[in-house]
Design an enzyme around this catalytic site. Structure first.
Site, PDB file in Angstrom:
ATOM      1  N   GLY A  13       0.784  -1.239   0.000  1.00 34.43           N
ATOM      2  CA  GLY A  13       0.000   0.000   0.000  1.00 34.43           C
ATOM      3  C   GLY A  13       0.812   1.282   0.000  1.00 34.43           C
ATOM      4  O   GLY A  13       0.294   2.343   0.353  1.00 34.43           O
ATOM      5  N   SER A  14       2.084   1.216  -0.447  1.00 31.66           N
ATOM      6  CA  SER A  14       2.854   2.465  -0.439  1.00 31.66           C
ATOM      7  C   SER A  14       2.348   3.436  -1.518  1.00 31.66           C
ATOM      8  O   SER A  14       2.366   4.648  -1.322  1.00 31.66           O
ATOM      9  CB  SER A  14       4.347   2.190  -0.609  1.00 31.66           C
ATOM     10  OG  SER A  14       4.646   1.800  -1.915  1.00 31.66           O
ATOM     11  N   MET A  92      -2.689  -7.205  -7.847  1.00 32.63           N
ATOM     12  CA  MET A  92      -1.941  -8.252  -8.542  1.00 32.63           C
ATOM     13  C   MET A  92      -2.857  -9.333  -9.129  1.00 32.63           C
ATOM     14  O   MET A  92      -2.555 -10.521  -9.054  1.00 32.63           O
ATOM     15  CB  MET A  92      -0.915  -8.863  -7.588  1.00 32.63           C
ATOM     16  CG  MET A  92       0.048  -7.840  -6.985  1.00 32.63           C
ATOM     17  SD  MET A  92       0.933  -6.840  -8.202  1.00 32.63           S
ATOM     18  CE  MET A  92       2.149  -8.029  -8.734  1.00 32.63           C
ATOM     19  N   ARG A  93      -3.969  -8.908  -9.708  1.00 38.66           N
ATOM     20  CA  ARG A  93      -4.855  -9.851 -10.389  1.00 38.66           C
ATOM     21  C   ARG A  93      -5.052  -9.399 -11.826  1.00 38.66           C
ATOM     22  O   ARG A  93      -5.211  -8.198 -12.071  1.00 38.66           O
ATOM     23  CB  ARG A  93      -6.252  -9.883  -9.734  1.00 38.66           C
ATOM     24  CG  ARG A  93      -6.280 -10.381  -8.329  1.00 38.66           C
ATOM     25  CD  ARG A  93      -5.984 -11.841  -8.211  1.00 38.66           C
ATOM     26  NE  ARG A  93      -6.910 -12.703  -8.928  1.00 38.66           N
ATOM     27  CZ  ARG A  93      -6.695 -14.006  -9.115  1.00 38.66           C
ATOM     28  NH1 ARG A  93      -5.590 -14.566  -8.661  1.00 38.66           N
ATOM     29  NH2 ARG A  93      -7.577 -14.736  -9.754  1.00 38.66           N
ATOM     30  N   LEU A  95      -7.354  -8.842 -14.943  1.00 37.85           N
ATOM     31  CA  LEU A  95      -8.776  -8.521 -15.022  1.00 37.85           C
ATOM     32  C   LEU A  95      -9.334  -8.979 -16.373  1.00 37.85           C
ATOM     33  O   LEU A  95      -8.644  -8.929 -17.390  1.00 37.85           O
ATOM     34  CB  LEU A  95      -8.957  -7.017 -14.836  1.00 37.85           C
ATOM     35  CG  LEU A  95      -8.538  -6.526 -13.434  1.00 37.85           C
ATOM     36  CD1 LEU A  95      -8.288  -5.027 -13.423  1.00 37.85           C
ATOM     37  CD2 LEU A  95      -9.579  -6.923 -12.385  1.00 37.85           C
ATOM     38  N   HIS A 111       2.866   0.177 -13.209  1.00 41.32           N
ATOM     39  CA  HIS A 111       3.613  -1.059 -13.382  1.00 41.32           C
ATOM     40  C   HIS A 111       5.095  -0.762 -13.186  1.00 41.32           C
ATOM     41  O   HIS A 111       5.602   0.237 -13.713  1.00 41.32           O
ATOM     42  CB  HIS A 111       3.367  -1.631 -14.780  1.00 41.32           C
ATOM     43  CG  HIS A 111       4.091  -2.916 -15.008  1.00 41.32           C
ATOM     44  ND1 HIS A 111       3.654  -4.114 -14.472  1.00 41.32           N
ATOM     45  CD2 HIS A 111       5.234  -3.194 -15.672  1.00 41.32           C
ATOM     46  CE1 HIS A 111       4.500  -5.070 -14.807  1.00 41.32           C
ATOM     47  NE2 HIS A 111       5.476  -4.537 -15.540  1.00 41.32           N
ATOM     48  N   GLU A 145      -5.395  -6.405 -22.749  1.00 39.89           N
ATOM     49  CA  GLU A 145      -4.099  -7.093 -22.778  1.00 39.89           C
ATOM     50  C   GLU A 145      -3.250  -6.649 -21.598  1.00 39.89           C
ATOM     51  O   GLU A 145      -3.107  -5.433 -21.341  1.00 39.89           O
ATOM     52  CB  GLU A 145      -3.381  -6.762 -24.098  1.00 39.89           C
ATOM     53  CG  GLU A 145      -2.204  -7.682 -24.347  1.00 39.89           C
ATOM     54  CD  GLU A 145      -1.412  -7.273 -25.594  1.00 39.89           C
ATOM     55  OE1 GLU A 145      -0.239  -7.629 -25.670  1.00 39.89           O
ATOM     56  OE2 GLU A 145      -1.982  -6.579 -26.453  1.00 39.89           O
ATOM     57  N   LEU A 146      -2.660  -7.603 -20.902  1.00 41.51           N
ATOM     58  CA  LEU A 146      -1.936  -7.315 -19.658  1.00 41.51           C
ATOM     59  C   LEU A 146      -0.794  -6.313 -19.865  1.00 41.51           C
ATOM     60  O   LEU A 146       0.064  -6.526 -20.736  1.00 41.51           O
ATOM     61  CB  LEU A 146      -1.375  -8.627 -19.079  1.00 41.51           C
ATOM     62  CG  LEU A 146      -0.615  -8.485 -17.756  1.00 41.51           C
ATOM     63  CD1 LEU A 146      -1.566  -8.149 -16.615  1.00 41.51           C
ATOM     64  CD2 LEU A 146       0.166  -9.760 -17.443  1.00 41.51           C
ATOM     65  N   GLU A 176       7.790   5.812  -8.572  1.00 39.32           N
ATOM     66  CA  GLU A 176       6.338   5.544  -8.654  1.00 39.32           C
ATOM     67  C   GLU A 176       5.570   6.563  -7.823  1.00 39.32           C
ATOM     68  O   GLU A 176       4.545   7.097  -8.247  1.00 39.32           O
ATOM     69  CB  GLU A 176       6.023   4.131  -8.143  1.00 39.32           C
ATOM     70  CG  GLU A 176       6.577   3.023  -9.001  1.00 39.32           C
ATOM     71  CD  GLU A 176       6.121   1.646  -8.530  1.00 39.32           C
ATOM     72  OE1 GLU A 176       4.997   1.504  -8.015  1.00 39.32           O
ATOM     73  OE2 GLU A 176       6.916   0.688  -8.663  1.00 39.32           O
TER      74      GLU A 176
HETATM   75  C1  GAR Z   1       4.438  -1.452  -6.941  1.00 35.19           C
HETATM   76  O1  GAR Z   1       5.801  -1.541  -7.257  1.00 35.19           O
HETATM   77  C2  GAR Z   1       3.594  -1.515  -8.203  1.00 35.19           C
HETATM   78  O2  GAR Z   1       4.194  -0.881  -9.288  1.00 35.19           O
HETATM   79  C3  GAR Z   1       3.509  -3.002  -8.434  1.00 35.19           C
HETATM   80  O3  GAR Z   1       3.338  -3.544  -7.156  1.00 35.19           O
HETATM   81  C4  GAR Z   1       3.979  -2.708  -6.198  1.00 35.19           C
HETATM   82  C5  GAR Z   1       2.957  -2.391  -5.130  1.00 35.19           C
HETATM   83  O4  GAR Z   1       3.564  -1.690  -4.086  1.00 35.19           O
HETATM   84  N1  GAR Z   1       2.432  -3.329  -9.303  1.00 35.19           N
HETATM   85  C6  GAR Z   1       2.480  -4.337 -10.163  1.00 35.19           C
HETATM   86  O5  GAR Z   1       3.428  -5.086 -10.253  1.00 35.19           O
HETATM   87  C7  GAR Z   1       1.255  -4.484 -11.018  1.00 35.19           C
HETATM   88  N2  GAR Z   1       1.507  -5.378 -12.093  1.00 35.19           N
HETATM   89  P1  GAR Z   1       2.661  -0.946  -3.011  1.00 35.19           P
HETATM   90  O6  GAR Z   1       1.635  -1.963  -2.507  1.00 35.19           O
HETATM   91  O7  GAR Z   1       3.623  -0.547  -1.947  1.00 35.19           O
HETATM   92  O8  GAR Z   1       2.001   0.218  -3.687  1.00 35.19           O
END
Ligand code: GAR
Length: 221
Positions: A13-14, A92-93, A95, A111, A145-146, A176
């Protein structure tokens, strides 16, 4: 009128935290996170949302027989909040097409790579294996598409010889947290929108120190 975000998470959740701070500080103006939904009951991000007084829901994918059933339940929950934007923040699912189509132009993801390089999982380890000099993060509209939807903004960070996946991930995560709130602010203020598979900008994206970003710079010297 206050704009509404629904955030979908699976873990730490950052990104949720950085978006929440941006809403609270006014960097994302007149916007409220109306719900945080997780597909995992143990996601630490849920506690962050609760602490901030944001309603949370758990929709555990394991409780559904198919992806279609899970996505239908997710959609029912999301639509009850009438969000302006649905924000995948470490969700991380994969859709399904009907779900994605329903929210087209209102569904965004971050991403941890410079797409189209390294879609999917383990992006940092794969970037190191490939010996790339630059890595980063991408905010994009979600299409069926993913990890392939139209790109809104990217941040590039250098890869150093002594990096390991954790060190590189930390550098990317910092980027990010810089770009996601700014991208959401641009969308919510109407400066960025999806039109027929392309991203259109009517205002420049802010320049960020120490991060190479999108061509839509505020000023180019
Ligand atoms: C982040 O690095 C985000 O880019 C990635 O998961 C992490 C979540 O971190 N997302 C994916 O890989 C999506 N395919 P967080 O929970 O600390 O925000």
């Amino acid at each position: 009128m206050t704009r509404k975000l629904v955030l979908l998470i699976s873990g730490r959740g950052s990104n949720l935290q950085s978006i929440l701070r941006a809403c609270q500080s006014g960097q994302i103006a007149d916007t409220e996170i109306v719900c945080v939904i997780s597909n995992r009951a143990g996601a630490p991000g849920l506690a962050l949302a609760k602490q901030a007084g944001i309603p949370t829901e758990i929709i555990a994918h394991r409780n559904y027989a198919s992806r279609a059933d899970f996505d239908a339940a997710l959609r029912r929950s999301i639509d009850a909040y009438h969000p302006d934007l649905v924000v995948l923040a470490g969700f991380m699912r994969q859709l399904t097409t009907p779900f994605v189509t329903h929210y087209l132009g209102r569904l965004v993801n971050i991403h941890p790579s410079l797409l189209p390089a390294f879609p999917g999982l383990h992006t940092h380890a794969r970037a190191l294996e490939q010996g790339v000099c630059w890595h980063g993060a991408t905010v994009h509209y979600v299409t069926p598409e993913l990890d392939a939807g139209p790109i809104i903004v990217q941040a590039a960070v250098p890869v150093f010889p002594d990096d390991d996946p954790a060190r590189l991930a930390a550098r990317v995560l910092e980027a990010e947290h810089q770009i996601y709130p700014r991208a959401l602010a641009a969308i919510l203020s109407g400066h960025c929108r999806l039109e027929a598979d392309r991203v259109h900008w009517s205002a420049p994206f802010p320049v960020l120190a120490n991060t190479v970003i999108h061509p839509q710079l505020e000023s180019v010297s």
